[in-house]
Write a protein that holds these residues in place. Sequence first.
Motif, PDB file in Angstrom:
ATOM      1  N   ILE A 206       0.846  -1.197   0.000  1.00 14.40           N
ATOM      2  CA  ILE A 206       0.000   0.000   0.000  1.00 14.40           C
ATOM      3  C   ILE A 206       0.881   1.246   0.000  1.00 14.40           C
ATOM      4  N   ARG A 207       1.931   1.236   0.823  1.00 13.12           N
ATOM      5  CA  ARG A 207       2.849   2.387   0.891  1.00 13.12           C
ATOM      6  C   ARG A 207       3.476   2.643  -0.486  1.00 13.12           C
ATOM      7  N   ALA A 208       3.904   1.583  -1.155  1.00 12.08           N
ATOM      8  CA  ALA A 208       4.525   1.717  -2.480  1.00 12.08           C
ATOM      9  C   ALA A 208       3.536   2.277  -3.489  1.00 12.08           C
ATOM     10  N   ASP A 209       2.287   1.799  -3.449  1.00 15.86           N
ATOM     11  CA  ASP A 209       1.270   2.286  -4.377  1.00 15.86           C
ATOM     12  C   ASP A 209       0.973   3.769  -4.141  1.00 15.86           C
ATOM     13  N   ILE A 210       0.877   4.165  -2.881  1.00 14.23           N
ATOM     14  CA  ILE A 210       0.635   5.571  -2.558  1.00 14.23           C
ATOM     15  C   ILE A 210       1.799   6.431  -3.042  1.00 14.23           C
ATOM     16  N   GLU A 211       3.014   5.988  -2.760  1.00 17.75           N
ATOM     17  CA  GLU A 211       4.185   6.769  -3.180  1.00 17.75           C
ATOM     18  C   GLU A 211       4.264   6.870  -4.703  1.00 17.75           C
ATOM     19  N   LYS A 212       3.841   5.814  -5.400  1.00 16.25           N
ATOM     20  CA  LYS A 212       3.834   5.846  -6.872  1.00 16.25           C
ATOM     21  C   LYS A 212       2.761   6.802  -7.387  1.00 16.25           C
ATOM     22  N   LYS A 213       1.521   6.636  -6.902  1.00 18.93           N
ATOM     23  CA  LYS A 213       0.390   7.422  -7.415  1.00 18.93           C
ATOM     24  C   LYS A 213       0.444   8.877  -6.940  1.00 18.93           C
ATOM     25  N   ILE A 214       0.567   9.074  -5.642  1.00 18.31           N
ATOM     26  CA  ILE A 214       0.594  10.430  -5.101  1.00 18.31           C
ATOM     27  C   ILE A 214       1.923  11.098  -5.457  1.00 18.31           C
ATOM     28  N   GLY A 215       2.962  10.285  -5.651  1.00 17.45           N
ATOM     29  CA  GLY A 215       4.258  10.810  -6.071  1.00 17.45           C
ATOM     30  C   GLY A 215       4.200  11.532  -7.407  1.00 17.45           C
ATOM     31  N   LYS A 216       3.193  11.213  -8.238  1.00 18.45           N
ATOM     32  CA  LYS A 216       3.013  11.906  -9.523  1.00 18.45           C
ATOM     33  C   LYS A 216       2.770  13.401  -9.318  1.00 18.45           C
ATOM     34  N   LEU A 217       2.301  13.767  -8.118  1.00 19.40           N
ATOM     35  CA  LEU A 217       1.995  15.177  -7.841  1.00 19.40           C
ATOM     36  C   LEU A 217       3.258  16.015  -7.704  1.00 19.40           C
ATOM     37  N   ASP A 218       4.424  15.368  -7.661  1.00 16.76           N
ATOM     38  CA  ASP A 218       5.654  16.144  -7.504  1.00 16.76           C
ATOM     39  C   ASP A 218       5.918  17.046  -8.705  1.00 16.76           C
ATOM     40  N   LYS A 219       5.269  16.772  -9.839  1.00 20.81           N
ATOM     41  CA  LYS A 219       5.424  17.667 -10.991  1.00 20.81           C
ATOM     42  C   LYS A 219       4.718  19.009 -10.748  1.00 20.81           C
ATOM     43  N   TYR A 220       3.836  19.061  -9.742  1.00 20.81           N
ATOM     44  CA  TYR A 220       3.128  20.289  -9.409  1.00 20.81           C
ATOM     45  C   TYR A 220       3.714  20.989  -8.184  1.00 20.81           C
ATOM     46  N   LEU A 221       4.144  20.195  -7.212  1.00 19.64           N
ATOM     47  CA  LEU A 221       4.495  20.733  -5.897  1.00 19.64           C
ATOM     48  C   LEU A 221       6.003  20.901  -5.716  1.00 19.64           C
ATOM     49  N   SER A 222       6.361  21.862  -4.891  1.00 16.83           N
ATOM     50  CA  SER A 222       7.776  22.097  -4.594  1.00 16.83           C
ATOM     51  C   SER A 222       8.303  21.009  -3.669  1.00 16.83           C
ATOM     52  N   GLU A 223       9.622  20.981  -3.503  1.00 11.70           N
ATOM     53  CA  GLU A 223      10.243  19.971  -2.649  1.00 11.70           C
ATOM     54  C   GLU A 223       9.850  20.144  -1.186  1.00 11.70           C
ATOM     55  N   GLU A 224       9.501  21.376  -0.777  1.00 10.01           N
ATOM     56  CA  GLU A 224       9.149  21.652   0.615  1.00 10.01           C
ATOM     57  C   GLU A 224       7.702  21.274   0.958  1.00 10.01           C
ATOM     58  N   ALA A 225       6.900  20.983  -0.052  1.00  7.10           N
ATOM     59  CA  ALA A 225       5.479  20.696   0.171  1.00  7.10           C
ATOM     60  C   ALA A 225       5.298  19.391   0.945  1.00  7.10           C
ATOM     61  N   ASN A 226       4.321  19.386   1.850  1.00  7.83           N
ATOM     62  CA  ASN A 226       3.942  18.193   2.604  1.00  7.83           C
ATOM     63  C   ASN A 226       2.597  17.696   2.101  1.00  7.83           C
ATOM     64  N   VAL A 227       2.499  16.401   1.892  1.00  8.50           N
ATOM     65  CA  VAL A 227       1.247  15.774   1.481  1.00  8.50           C
ATOM     66  C   VAL A 227       0.907  14.733   2.540  1.00  8.50           C
ATOM     67  N   ASP A 228      -0.230  14.916   3.220  1.00  2.08           N
ATOM     68  CA  ASP A 228      -0.670  13.968   4.235  1.00  2.08           C
ATOM     69  C   ASP A 228      -1.705  13.031   3.627  1.00  2.08           C
ATOM     70  N   VAL A 229      -1.452  11.739   3.729  1.00  3.43           N
ATOM     71  CA  VAL A 229      -2.371  10.722   3.213  1.00  3.43           C
ATOM     72  C   VAL A 229      -2.836   9.892   4.396  1.00  3.43           C
ATOM     73  N   THR A 230      -4.155   9.872   4.612  1.00  2.00           N
ATOM     74  CA  THR A 230      -4.726   9.101   5.719  1.00  2.00           C
ATOM     75  C   THR A 230      -5.605   7.996   5.152  1.00  2.00           C
ATOM     76  N   LEU A 231      -5.301   6.759   5.532  1.00  2.00           N
ATOM     77  CA  LEU A 231      -6.084   5.598   5.108  1.00  2.00           C
ATOM     78  C   LEU A 231      -6.940   5.149   6.277  1.00  2.00           C
ATOM     79  N   SER A 232      -8.179   4.780   5.989  1.00  2.00           N
ATOM     80  CA  SER A 232      -9.017   4.239   7.055  1.00  2.00           C
ATOM     81  C   SER A 232      -9.948   3.178   6.496  1.00  2.00           C
ATOM     82  N   VAL A 233     -10.304   2.260   7.364  1.00  2.00           N
ATOM     83  CA  VAL A 233     -11.196   1.160   6.993  1.00  2.00           C
ATOM     84  C   VAL A 233     -12.360   1.151   7.963  1.00  2.00           C
ATOM     85  N   ASP A 234     -13.572   1.061   7.423  1.00  2.00           N
ATOM     86  CA  ASP A 234     -14.770   0.991   8.240  1.00  2.00           C
ATOM     87  C   ASP A 234     -15.721   0.014   7.575  1.00  2.00           C
TER      88      ASP A 234
END
Length: 180
Positions: A16-44
Amino acid sequence: MKINIFGKNIKVTDGIRADIEKKIGKLDKYLSEEANVDVTLSVDKDSQKVEVTIPVKGNIIRAEETSTDMYTTIDLVEETIERQLVKFKKKIIDKKKAARDSFKSDFFDADYDYDDEDEGVKIVKTKRFGIKPMDPEEACVQMDLIGHSFFVFLNAETEEVNVVYKRKNGAYGLIEPEFD
């Protein structure tokens, strides 16, 4: 760009961590190196939810998606947050906001367009109504009586405008202003 991954009622596996880093990592073309991206996973029960939050100079860009499969949900939230970023870019260009520092300059030079993208916010109706002082519990009762999912009221204790809203789980939320 730094991706912070959190899990609620779920162990964040390496896959799951690898998939998130791959998919959300695509956003690095938009965001600066200093940007923080918080990803919260939950199951209910049967739903798998992914929330992505990006704080940007006094604003928050946020997307949330839910489905029955975590990997599908990650794909959905990546598409949604990317649309949000493009929409926010248009607002920054229009308003010349200071938040521009959080993005790469190439992002502003490139032309990203989505077919389902609106050309901005269009307010189609304005409503005016008198506000009477009440406590949050009374505001919740009023909200239920009129059948809305939120209710604006003047808090009798704080003398400030507040909003109560109905949450997805049936509970209530209260929004209070916080002035910087």
